[in-house]
Design a protein around this motif. Structure first.
Motif, PDB file in Angstrom:
ATOM      1  N   LEU A 159       0.829  -1.204   0.000  1.00 40.92           N
ATOM      2  CA  LEU A 159       0.000   0.000   0.000  1.00 40.92           C
ATOM      3  C   LEU A 159       0.865   1.257   0.000  1.00 40.92           C
ATOM      4  O   LEU A 159       0.543   2.248  -0.672  1.00 40.92           O
ATOM      5  CB  LEU A 159      -0.919  -0.018   1.220  1.00 40.92           C
ATOM      6  CG  LEU A 159      -1.899  -1.201   1.290  1.00 40.92           C
ATOM      7  CD1 LEU A 159      -2.681  -1.161   2.605  1.00 40.92           C
ATOM      8  CD2 LEU A 159      -2.841  -1.204   0.107  1.00 40.92           C
ATOM      9  N   LEU A 160       1.975   1.216   0.746  1.00 43.73           N
ATOM     10  CA  LEU A 160       2.885   2.357   0.790  1.00 43.73           C
ATOM     11  C   LEU A 160       3.469   2.646  -0.587  1.00 43.73           C
ATOM     12  O   LEU A 160       3.484   3.794  -1.049  1.00 43.73           O
ATOM     13  CB  LEU A 160       4.008   2.085   1.791  1.00 43.73           C
ATOM     14  CG  LEU A 160       5.171   3.085   1.789  1.00 43.73           C
ATOM     15  CD1 LEU A 160       4.711   4.437   2.271  1.00 43.73           C
ATOM     16  CD2 LEU A 160       6.327   2.569   2.652  1.00 43.73           C
ATOM     17  N   ALA A 161       3.971   1.599  -1.261  1.00 45.09           N
ATOM     18  CA  ALA A 161       4.583   1.778  -2.575  1.00 45.09           C
ATOM     19  C   ALA A 161       3.563   2.295  -3.589  1.00 45.09           C
ATOM     20  O   ALA A 161       3.872   3.160  -4.420  1.00 45.09           O
ATOM     21  CB  ALA A 161       5.182   0.456  -3.056  1.00 45.09           C
ATOM     22  N   ARG A 162       2.339   1.777  -3.518  1.00 40.00           N
ATOM     23  CA  ARG A 162       1.305   2.258  -4.437  1.00 40.00           C
ATOM     24  C   ARG A 162       0.966   3.708  -4.150  1.00 40.00           C
ATOM     25  O   ARG A 162       0.710   4.497  -5.075  1.00 40.00           O
ATOM     26  CB  ARG A 162       0.073   1.369  -4.308  1.00 40.00           C
ATOM     27  CG  ARG A 162      -0.972   1.604  -5.375  1.00 40.00           C
ATOM     28  CD  ARG A 162      -0.505   1.264  -6.763  1.00 40.00           C
ATOM     29  NE  ARG A 162      -0.218  -0.148  -6.947  1.00 40.00           N
ATOM     30  CZ  ARG A 162       0.072  -0.701  -8.125  1.00 40.00           C
ATOM     31  NH1 ARG A 162       0.120   0.053  -9.219  1.00 40.00           N
ATOM     32  NH2 ARG A 162       0.349  -1.982  -8.222  1.00 40.00           N
ATOM     33  N   GLY A 163       0.980   4.097  -2.875  1.00 39.95           N
ATOM     34  CA  GLY A 163       0.729   5.492  -2.524  1.00 39.95           C
ATOM     35  C   GLY A 163       1.824   6.412  -3.039  1.00 39.95           C
ATOM     36  O   GLY A 163       1.536   7.507  -3.553  1.00 39.95           O
ATOM     37  N   VAL A 164       3.084   5.993  -2.908  1.00 38.36           N
ATOM     38  CA  VAL A 164       4.199   6.788  -3.447  1.00 38.36           C
ATOM     39  C   VAL A 164       4.067   6.916  -4.953  1.00 38.36           C
ATOM     40  O   VAL A 164       4.307   7.984  -5.536  1.00 38.36           O
ATOM     41  CB  VAL A 164       5.542   6.152  -3.056  1.00 38.36           C
ATOM     42  CG1 VAL A 164       6.700   6.876  -3.735  1.00 38.36           C
ATOM     43  CG2 VAL A 164       5.722   6.155  -1.541  1.00 38.36           C
ATOM     44  N   LEU A 165       3.687   5.833  -5.606  1.00 39.11           N
ATOM     45  CA  LEU A 165       3.496   5.845  -7.055  1.00 39.11           C
ATOM     46  C   LEU A 165       2.445   6.871  -7.460  1.00 39.11           C
ATOM     47  O   LEU A 165       2.650   7.664  -8.403  1.00 39.11           O
ATOM     48  CB  LEU A 165       3.077   4.447  -7.518  1.00 39.11           C
ATOM     49  CG  LEU A 165       2.549   4.311  -8.944  1.00 39.11           C
ATOM     50  CD1 LEU A 165       3.647   4.622  -9.944  1.00 39.11           C
ATOM     51  CD2 LEU A 165       2.004   2.915  -9.180  1.00 39.11           C
ATOM     52  N   LEU A 166       1.317   6.890  -6.770  1.00 42.27           N
ATOM     53  CA  LEU A 166       0.262   7.840  -7.098  1.00 42.27           C
ATOM     54  C   LEU A 166       0.701   9.274  -6.825  1.00 42.27           C
ATOM     55  O   LEU A 166       0.330  10.201  -7.547  1.00 42.27           O
ATOM     56  CB  LEU A 166      -1.000   7.510  -6.293  1.00 42.27           C
ATOM     57  CG  LEU A 166      -1.689   6.185  -6.654  1.00 42.27           C
ATOM     58  CD1 LEU A 166      -2.854   5.914  -5.714  1.00 42.27           C
ATOM     59  CD2 LEU A 166      -2.164   6.196  -8.104  1.00 42.27           C
ATOM     60  N   SER A 167       1.515   9.444  -5.782  1.00 42.11           N
ATOM     61  CA  SER A 167       2.007  10.781  -5.468  1.00 42.11           C
ATOM     62  C   SER A 167       2.950  11.291  -6.550  1.00 42.11           C
ATOM     63  O   SER A 167       2.877  12.461  -6.964  1.00 42.11           O
ATOM     64  CB  SER A 167       2.718  10.763  -4.111  1.00 42.11           C
ATOM     65  OG  SER A 167       3.280  12.021  -3.814  1.00 42.11           O
ATOM     66  N   VAL A 168       3.828  10.422  -7.025  1.00 47.57           N
ATOM     67  CA  VAL A 168       4.802  10.821  -8.051  1.00 47.57           C
ATOM     68  C   VAL A 168       4.114  11.138  -9.371  1.00 47.57           C
ATOM     69  O   VAL A 168       4.560  12.015 -10.127  1.00 47.57           O
ATOM     70  CB  VAL A 168       5.850   9.706  -8.234  1.00 47.57           C
ATOM     71  CG1 VAL A 168       6.745   9.985  -9.426  1.00 47.57           C
ATOM     72  CG2 VAL A 168       6.684   9.563  -6.973  1.00 47.57           C
ATOM     73  N   THR A 169       3.019  10.440  -9.660  1.00 50.65           N
ATOM     74  CA  THR A 169       2.339  10.593 -10.956  1.00 50.65           C
ATOM     75  C   THR A 169       1.075  11.444 -10.880  1.00 50.65           C
ATOM     76  O   THR A 169       0.242  11.387 -11.800  1.00 50.65           O
ATOM     77  CB  THR A 169       1.973   9.202 -11.513  1.00 50.65           C
ATOM     78  OG1 THR A 169       1.095   8.543 -10.585  1.00 50.65           O
ATOM     79  CG2 THR A 169       3.203   8.365 -11.728  1.00 50.65           C
ATOM     80  N   ASP A 170       0.908  12.251  -9.819  1.00 49.84           N
ATOM     81  CA  ASP A 170      -0.288  13.092  -9.675  1.00 49.84           C
ATOM     82  C   ASP A 170      -1.561  12.266  -9.781  1.00 49.84           C
ATOM     83  O   ASP A 170      -2.410  12.480 -10.655  1.00 49.84           O
ATOM     84  CB  ASP A 170      -0.300  14.212 -10.728  1.00 49.84           C
ATOM     85  CG  ASP A 170       0.878  15.155 -10.571  1.00 49.84           C
ATOM     86  OD1 ASP A 170       1.286  15.412  -9.425  1.00 49.84           O
ATOM     87  OD2 ASP A 170       1.414  15.611 -11.604  1.00 49.84           O
TER      88      ASP A 170
END
Length: 338
Positions: free
Chosen positions: A146-157
């Motif tokens: 969940l953390l990695a997916r959250g970082v991914l969404l943050s990086v890609t707006d």
């Protein structure tokens, strides 16, 4: 007459009937090479049934598409042999691809090192929490997913931005070039599996991996660094997922945000189908590669049929995994009885 006590000499070997030892060997061979035999049979049947299956283009595309899952499964093999599980690799794969595509603007070195650093760090944190804090691998790696997916969404707006890779860059060539007619990602995967097999079978680290998976308490009594071994295998799993994502981004020349969903289950399936026990203590690198190829061949056959929905891929993969787990359990009990 001099007598020898039990402590001063090795215990006498237990005599076993010839049939029992032969049955034990057959069980071990079936457990180790059953997936390979199945792969050969399915591939031969597909070659006979479909004219386009054994063509050079189809085999080359299937090899490249298998390479990314195989790299993830490589790291997962070490984790499962220690008796653990890593549910974060799918999200780390997607995150690694996005970070690689973003970093490719600053050169190939950044495109490769950034996903390795971030995904490796997340894997190391997983290992620390599991080994030092003694938390359950399932919970820790689920949180990391969940953390990695959250970082991914943050990086890609929130997934609205897709970073592209310059098709003329050296990084893109890592994913798209061929060597002797075979894609570069395939050669990288083969090299990584060779190194992984060497480390698992011929190094002290590999001995520790098997020892921890076989009996953690006994391994600690023998002096094996249990905590460090666990931290190492989860770090390795994160590194493999990040590298696979980076290579996939080079192949697609973009960091696709929706990739990696369910990939952790595919990797676990491939490792288990290849003969590695979920309970830990037994497994081998080559089996995981065979498991990946078997899954990809089955998916390709379903695509060749054309009239079947893509959901059948998941049905067949799940059925294969269930059958393999049942077979492993039966073979394990049979070997203990023998």
């Amino acid at each position: 007459m001099r007598t020898t006590t039990k402590e001063s000499g090795p215990a006498p070997a237990r005599a076993e009937p010839l049939g029992a030892s032969r049955g034990e060997r057959l069980s071990a061979l079936a457990q180790q090479h059953g997936a390979l035999v199945t792969l050969v049979l399915v591939a031969l049947a597909a070659s006979v049934g479909f004219d386009t299956f054994a063509t050079g283009d189809n085999l080359a595309n299937m090899a490249v598409s298998s390479a990314f899952l195989a790299v993830v499964a490589l790291g997962m093999t070490f984790v499962i042999i220690t008796g653990g599980i890593d549910l974060s690799v799918g999200s780390l794969f997607a995150l690694g691809g996005v970070l690689a595509a973003w970093g490719s603007r600053y050169g190939t070195a950044v495109a490769l090192l950034l996903p390795l650093a971030v995904c490796g760090l997340i894997g190391m944190v997983n290992g620390l929490l599991i080994a030092r804090a003694r938390l359950a691998p399932f919970i820790v790696t689920l949180a990391a997913m969940l953390l990695a997916r959250g970082v991914l969404l943050s990086v890609t707006d929130e997934g609205s931005t897709t970073y592209l890779v310059d098709e003329t860059s050296f990084f893109a060539r890592l994913g798209q070039d061929t060597l002797l007619g075979i894609g570069v990602p395939v050669w990288i995967t083969v090299a990584l599996f060779a190194l992984g097999a060497l480390a698992l079978r011929r190094s002290r680290f590999g001995q520790y991996v098997y020892a921890v998976g076989g009996n953690e308490d006994a391994a600690a009594l023998m002096g094996a660094p249990v905590a460090r071994t666990k931290i190492a295998v989860y770090t390795l799993s994160g590194l493999c997922a990040g590298l696979a994502g980076a290579l996939n981004a080079a192949w697609l020349v973009s960091g696709v945000t929706i990739l990696g969903t369910g990939m952790e289950l595919e990797a676990i399936s491939a490792v288990v189908i290849g003969g590695t026990l979920l309970s830990g203590g037994f497994g081998f690198i080559s089996g995981s590669l065979v498991g990946v190829l078997l899954l990809k061949v089955i998916q390709n056959v379903i695509n060749q049929i054309g009239s079947l929905d893509s959901a059948y891929q998941q049905v067949v993969s799940g059925a294969f995994l269930a059958l393999v787990v049942i077979a492993q359990t039966w073979l394990g009990r049979r070997r203990r009885m023998l």
